[in-house]
Design a protein around this motif. Structure first.
Motif, PDB file in Angstrom:
ATOM      1  N   ILE A   1       1.376  -1.317   0.299  1.00 47.20           N
ATOM      2  CA  ILE A   1      -0.179   0.345   0.162  1.00 47.20           C
ATOM      3  C   ILE A   1       1.033   1.059   0.119  1.00 47.20           C
ATOM      4  O   ILE A   1       0.603   1.818  -1.021  1.00 47.20           O
ATOM      5  CB  ILE A   1      -1.019  -0.197   1.025  1.00 47.20           C
ATOM      6  N   GLY A   2       1.347   1.137   0.585  1.00 45.49           N
ATOM      7  CA  GLY A   2       2.487   2.499   0.479  1.00 45.49           C
ATOM      8  C   GLY A   2       3.417   2.826  -0.369  1.00 45.49           C
ATOM      9  O   GLY A   2       3.751   4.157  -1.100  1.00 45.49           O
ATOM     10  N   ASP A   3       3.907   1.702  -1.214  1.00 49.56           N
ATOM     11  CA  ASP A   3       4.331   1.865  -2.365  1.00 49.56           C
ATOM     12  C   ASP A   3       3.537   2.050  -3.692  1.00 49.56           C
ATOM     13  O   ASP A   3       4.587   3.353  -3.928  1.00 49.56           O
ATOM     14  CB  ASP A   3       5.243   0.065  -3.244  1.00 49.56           C
ATOM     15  N   ALA A   4       2.092   1.619  -3.359  1.00 51.34           N
ATOM     16  CA  ALA A   4       1.287   2.090  -4.671  1.00 51.34           C
ATOM     17  C   ALA A   4       0.785   3.897  -4.124  1.00 51.34           C
ATOM     18  O   ALA A   4       1.287   4.119  -5.459  1.00 51.34           O
ATOM     19  CB  ALA A   4       0.048   1.145  -4.471  1.00 51.34           C
ATOM     20  N   VAL A   5       1.145   4.150  -2.990  1.00 55.00           N
ATOM     21  CA  VAL A   5       0.925   5.563  -2.320  1.00 55.00           C
ATOM     22  C   VAL A   5       2.199   6.484  -2.600  1.00 55.00           C
ATOM     23  O   VAL A   5       1.462   7.428  -3.255  1.00 55.00           O
ATOM     24  CB  VAL A   5       0.136   5.326  -0.655  1.00 55.00           C
ATOM     25  N   ALA A   6       3.061   5.917  -2.835  1.00 56.04           N
ATOM     26  CA  ALA A   6       4.042   7.071  -3.625  1.00 56.04           C
ATOM     27  C   ALA A   6       3.890   6.841  -4.864  1.00 56.04           C
ATOM     28  O   ALA A   6       4.371   7.510  -5.228  1.00 56.04           O
ATOM     29  CB  ALA A   6       5.905   5.801  -2.746  1.00 56.04           C
ATOM     30  N   ALA A   7       3.645   5.803  -5.827  1.00 59.67           N
ATOM     31  CA  ALA A   7       3.469   5.911  -6.859  1.00 59.67           C
ATOM     32  C   ALA A   7       2.266   6.712  -7.781  1.00 59.67           C
ATOM     33  O   ALA A   7       2.260   6.339  -8.683  1.00 59.67           O
ATOM     34  CB  ALA A   7       3.648   4.582  -7.489  1.00 59.67           C
ATOM     35  N   ASN A   8       1.474   6.191  -6.652  1.00 59.30           N
ATOM     36  CA  ASN A   8      -0.495   7.360  -7.628  1.00 59.30           C
ATOM     37  C   ASN A   8      -0.278   8.392  -6.379  1.00 59.30           C
ATOM     38  O   ASN A   8      -0.978   7.819  -5.494  1.00 59.30           O
ATOM     39  CB  ASN A   8      -0.890   5.841  -7.394  1.00 59.30           C
ATOM     40  N   ARG A   9      -0.474   9.288  -7.361  1.00 57.45           N
ATOM     41  CA  ARG A   9      -1.658  10.325  -6.462  1.00 57.45           C
ATOM     42  C   ARG A   9      -3.063  10.052  -5.985  1.00 57.45           C
ATOM     43  O   ARG A   9      -3.338  10.463  -5.295  1.00 57.45           O
ATOM     44  CB  ARG A   9      -1.657  11.516  -7.090  1.00 57.45           C
ATOM     45  N   CYS A  10      -3.252   9.145  -6.785  1.00 58.72           N
ATOM     46  CA  CYS A  10      -5.134   8.733  -6.703  1.00 58.72           C
ATOM     47  C   CYS A  10      -5.646   7.418  -5.551  1.00 58.72           C
ATOM     48  O   CYS A  10      -6.288   6.607  -5.598  1.00 58.72           O
ATOM     49  CB  CYS A  10      -5.527   8.135  -7.781  1.00 58.72           C
ATOM     50  N   VAL A  11      -4.217   7.445  -4.885  1.00 56.09           N
ATOM     51  CA  VAL A  11      -4.254   5.939  -3.367  1.00 56.09           C
ATOM     52  C   VAL A  11      -3.848   6.607  -2.621  1.00 56.09           C
ATOM     53  O   VAL A  11      -2.771   7.138  -2.124  1.00 56.09           O
ATOM     54  CB  VAL A  11      -3.189   5.025  -4.271  1.00 56.09           C
ATOM     55  N   ARG A  12      -4.344   5.944  -1.720  1.00 58.57           N
ATOM     56  CA  ARG A  12      -4.481   6.546   0.362  1.00 58.57           C
ATOM     57  C   ARG A  12      -4.324   5.191   0.782  1.00 58.57           C
ATOM     58  O   ARG A  12      -5.500   4.700  -0.036  1.00 58.57           O
ATOM     59  CB  ARG A  12      -5.674   7.391   0.084  1.00 58.57           C
ATOM     60  N   GLY A  13      -3.322   5.325   2.174  1.00 58.09           N
ATOM     61  CA  GLY A  13      -3.619   4.332   2.966  1.00 58.09           C
ATOM     62  C   GLY A  13      -4.183   4.309   4.003  1.00 58.09           C
ATOM     63  O   GLY A  13      -3.214   5.407   4.671  1.00 58.09           O
ATOM     64  N   LEU A  14      -4.463   3.502   4.905  1.00 60.47           N
ATOM     65  CA  LEU A  14      -4.764   3.909   6.045  1.00 60.47           C
ATOM     66  C   LEU A  14      -4.739   2.492   7.398  1.00 60.47           C
ATOM     67  O   LEU A  14      -4.769   1.024   6.891  1.00 60.47           O
ATOM     68  CB  LEU A  14      -6.448   4.104   6.474  1.00 60.47           C
ATOM     69  N   GLN A  15      -3.976   2.634   8.004  1.00 59.42           N
ATOM     70  CA  GLN A  15      -2.593   1.380   9.180  1.00 59.42           C
ATOM     71  C   GLN A  15      -3.800   1.417  10.272  1.00 59.42           C
ATOM     72  O   GLN A  15      -3.852   2.601  11.010  1.00 59.42           O
ATOM     73  CB  GLN A  15      -1.801   2.234   9.073  1.00 59.42           C
ATOM     74  N   LEU A  16      -4.038   0.517   9.949  1.00 59.21           N
ATOM     75  CA  LEU A  16      -5.361   0.184  11.651  1.00 59.21           C
ATOM     76  C   LEU A  16      -4.102  -0.314  12.787  1.00 59.21           C
ATOM     77  O   LEU A  16      -2.958  -0.862  12.084  1.00 59.21           O
ATOM     78  CB  LEU A  16      -6.403  -0.498  12.225  1.00 59.21           C
ATOM     79  N   SER A  17      -4.466  -0.085  13.737  1.00 58.97           N
ATOM     80  CA  SER A  17      -3.360  -0.134  14.811  1.00 58.97           C
ATOM     81  C   SER A  17      -2.908  -2.082  15.266  1.00 58.97           C
ATOM     82  O   SER A  17      -1.834  -2.814  15.344  1.00 58.97           O
ATOM     83  CB  SER A  17      -3.025   0.445  16.506  1.00 58.97           C
ATOM     84  N   ARG A  18      -4.149  -2.432  15.137  1.00 57.36           N
ATOM     85  CA  ARG A  18      -3.981  -3.889  15.403  1.00 57.36           C
ATOM     86  C   ARG A  18      -5.477  -4.299  14.609  1.00 57.36           C
ATOM     87  O   ARG A  18      -5.875  -3.644  13.669  1.00 57.36           O
ATOM     88  CB  ARG A  18      -4.267  -4.131  16.711  1.00 57.36           C
ATOM     89  N   ASN A  19      -5.331  -6.144  14.128  1.00 56.26           N
ATOM     90  CA  ASN A  19      -6.323  -6.729  13.168  1.00 56.26           C
ATOM     91  C   ASN A  19      -7.694  -5.839  14.438  1.00 56.26           C
ATOM     92  O   ASN A  19      -7.503  -6.669  15.804  1.00 56.26           O
ATOM     93  CB  ASN A  19      -6.110  -7.845  13.158  1.00 56.26           C
ATOM     94  N   GLU A  20      -8.478  -5.867  14.246  1.00 60.55           N
ATOM     95  CA  GLU A  20     -10.146  -5.124  14.287  1.00 60.55           C
ATOM     96  C   GLU A  20     -11.133  -5.941  13.796  1.00 60.55           C
ATOM     97  O   GLU A  20     -12.888  -6.086  14.178  1.00 60.55           O
ATOM     98  CB  GLU A  20     -10.359  -4.176  13.924  1.00 60.55           C
ATOM     99  N   GLY A  21     -11.206  -6.594  12.518  1.00 64.44           N
ATOM    100  CA  GLY A  21     -12.249  -7.583  12.126  1.00 64.44           C
ATOM    101  C   GLY A  21     -12.177  -6.446  10.594  1.00 64.44           C
ATOM    102  O   GLY A  21     -12.117  -5.821  10.782  1.00 64.44           O
ATOM    103  N   HIS A  22     -13.380  -7.692   9.997  1.00 63.50           N
ATOM    104  CA  HIS A  22     -13.690  -6.522   8.252  1.00 63.50           C
ATOM    105  C   HIS A  22     -14.864  -5.612   8.457  1.00 63.50           C
ATOM    106  O   HIS A  22     -14.394  -4.510   8.114  1.00 63.50           O
ATOM    107  CB  HIS A  22     -14.020  -8.261   7.502  1.00 63.50           C
ATOM    108  N   GLN A  23     -15.385  -5.707   9.585  1.00 61.33           N
ATOM    109  CA  GLN A  23     -16.442  -4.557   9.811  1.00 61.33           C
ATOM    110  C   GLN A  23     -16.161  -2.890  10.390  1.00 61.33           C
ATOM    111  O   GLN A  23     -16.119  -2.184   9.750  1.00 61.33           O
ATOM    112  CB  GLN A  23     -17.671  -4.864  10.365  1.00 61.33           C
ATOM    113  N   SER A  24     -15.299  -3.528  11.109  1.00 61.99           N
ATOM    114  CA  SER A  24     -14.857  -2.375  11.720  1.00 61.99           C
ATOM    115  C   SER A  24     -13.078  -1.857  11.159  1.00 61.99           C
ATOM    116  O   SER A  24     -13.739  -0.587  10.956  1.00 61.99           O
ATOM    117  CB  SER A  24     -13.968  -2.245  13.361  1.00 61.99           C
ATOM    118  N   ALA A  25     -12.610  -2.560  10.063  1.00 64.31           N
ATOM    119  CA  ALA A  25     -12.104  -1.621   9.038  1.00 64.31           C
ATOM    120  C   ALA A  25     -12.051  -1.092   7.906  1.00 64.31           C
ATOM    121  O   ALA A  25     -12.122   0.467   7.803  1.00 64.31           O
ATOM    122  CB  ALA A  25     -10.680  -2.616   8.297  1.00 64.31           C
ATOM    123  N   LEU A  26     -13.679  -1.581   8.077  1.00 62.49           N
ATOM    124  CA  LEU A  26     -14.610  -0.450   7.119  1.00 62.49           C
ATOM    125  C   LEU A  26     -14.932   0.660   7.529  1.00 62.49           C
ATOM    126  O   LEU A  26     -15.141   1.739   7.074  1.00 62.49           O
ATOM    127  CB  LEU A  26     -15.617  -2.041   6.545  1.00 62.49           C
TER     128      LEU A  26
END
Length: 326
Positions: A65-90
Motif C-alpha cells: 500500500i505504501g509503495d502504491a501511495v508513493a507512485a500514485n496520487r489517486c491512492v491513499r492508505g490507512l493503517q489500523l494499529s491492530r487487526n479489528e475485523g472486516h466490519q471495523s476496518a470498513l
C-alpha cells in the motif's frame, strides 16, 4: 428520482485489506484503471481516489500500500494499529474519508465483486439515489454449501424482521449525507449490512455476476461467517429473546398437562413409575435452560461491551501522495 442529473462527484473507493499481498496488485490495477476511465468519461472528478485500509495484516500488504501511495496520487492508505475485523476496518475507512468527498463506494480487495458495477452505481447516484446496493445476480462461483447457507441466513434474518438486501454484502455506494447518517450509529457491535437500510434515503440496486477470487485465500471461513451471522442477529433484533419466552410458555403449558396426567394416574391407583421419563425430562429441561442462558448471555455480553464505550479501532497512520501533478 430527480429529473436533473447531479454533477460529477468526487469519488472515494474504500477497500479493507487483511493479508492481501497476493491479490493487491490486481486490485490496484483494476481500481486505478476504473478511476481513470470514469474520470475521462466525465462521470467523476479527476482527483477521485482509492483508500486501502490495512486491518493489521501480518504479511507485506501495508508495504505494498505504501509503495502504491508513493507512485500514485489517486491512492491513499490507512493503517489500523491492530487487526479489528472486516466490519471495523470498513467503518474506519468510511470515517477517514474527507468531508469534501461526495460519493463513497466500499468493495473487498478479492475482486469477486465486479468493479465495473461501480460505474453503474455512480450513474444511479447522479440520477438522484443516495444508497446503491451491489447485489449478486448469481452465486455460481460459490460452493453449494455457501450458497445454501447464505440463502438460509437471509431468510432467517428476514423472518426476524431485520431489513437487509438479499445477496448483498458490503459492496455499495453511499452519498455524503447517507454516510454521515451511518456514522451516527456509534455502537461497538456494528452490523453494517443491517444499519445501512436504517439510514433511509432513496436507494436502488445494481446487479452483477460474482467472480472467483483473483488470488489468495478467502478471509471469511465458516467460523467467521457464523460469527457474522450471530453478530447480525444479536445486534439488530431481540427476536431470540422473545422466542425463548415463547418456548418457556409452551413448556409451561406442557408441564400443566403432564401434571394433570400424573395426578390422574396417582388417584386412579395406577402409579407405576419408570426412570426413562425422569431422565428424559431432566436432559430436556437442562438443554433448554443451557440454550436459553447462552442466548441471554450473548445479549448481556453485547450490553457489557456497549456500556464501556470503547473505541472500535485505532488509526496508526494515514498516508497519501501530495506531490503536484506533472
Amino acid at each position: 428520482m430527480s429529473e436533473q442529473l447531479r454533477a460529477a462527484p468526487l469519488l472515494a473507493i474504500v477497500v479493507p485489506c487483511y493479508n492481501e499481498e497476493e491479490v493487491f496488485p490486481y486490485c490496484l490495477r483494476e481500481l486505478k484503471g476504473l478511476l481513470g476511465t470514469m474520470a475521462g468519461d466525465g462521470l467523476i472528478k479527476a482527483d477521485s481516489f482509492v483508500l486501502f485500509v490495512n486491518d493489521g495484516s501480518r504479511d507485506t500488504t501495508w508495504k505494498l500500500i505504501g509503495d502504491a501511495v508513493a507512485a500514485n496520487r489517486c491512492v491513499r492508505g490507512l493503517q489500523l494499529s491492530r487487526n479489528e475485523g472486516h466490519q471495523s476496518a470498513l467503518m474506519a475507512g468510511l470515517a477517514a474519508v474527507d468531508e469534501t468527498v461526495e460519493v463513497i463506494v466500499s468493495i473487498d480487495a478479492d475482486l469477486q465483486d465486479d468493479v465495473n458495477a461501480i460505474r453503474r452505481m455512480v450513474e444511479a447516484y447522479r440520477a438522484g439515489y443516495d444508497v446503491v446496493y451491489g447485489v449478486r445476480e448469481n452465486r455460481e462461483t460459490d460452493t453449494w454449501f455457501k450458497r445454501t447457507s447464505a440463502e438460509v441466513f437471509y431468510r432467517l434474518m428476514a423472518s426476524m424482521g431485520i431489513r437487509q438486501v438479499s445477496n448483498h454484502a458490503d459492496f455499495r455506494l453511499l452519498s455524503r449525507r447517507a454516510l454521515d447518517a451511518l456514522l451516527r450509529y456509534s455502537e461497538c457491535n456494528a452490523y453494517i449490512r443491517g444499519l445501512v437500510p436504517m439510514v433511509g434515503f432513496g436507494s436502488t440496486e445494481v446487479y452483477y455476476t460474482r467472480a472467483v477470487r483473483a488470488a489468495g485465500e478467502s478471509k471469511y471461513p465458516l467460523r467467521k461467517m457464523l460469527a457474522l451471522a450471530v453478530e447480525g442477529i444479536t445486534s439488530m433484533t431481540i427476536m431470540p429473546l422473545r422466542l425463548i419466552a415463547g418456548m418457556g410458555f409452551c413448556i409451561c403449558v406442557l408441564a400443566f398437562f403432564a401434571t394433570a396426567y400424573v395426578l390422574w394416574r396417582k388417584f386412579s391407583g395406577n402409579t407405576a413409575s419408570g426412570w426413562p421419563s425422569i431422565v428424559l425430562s431432566i436432559f430436556f429441561m437442562g438443554g433448554v435452560q443451557m440454550l436459553s442462558l447462552g442466548v441471554i448471555g450473548e445479549y448481556i455480553g453485547k450490553i457489557y461491551l456497549e456500556v464501556k464505550k470503547r473505541p472500535r479501532f485505532h488509526v496508526e497512520s494515514l498516508i497519501q501522495n501530495n506531490a503536484p501533478e506533472q
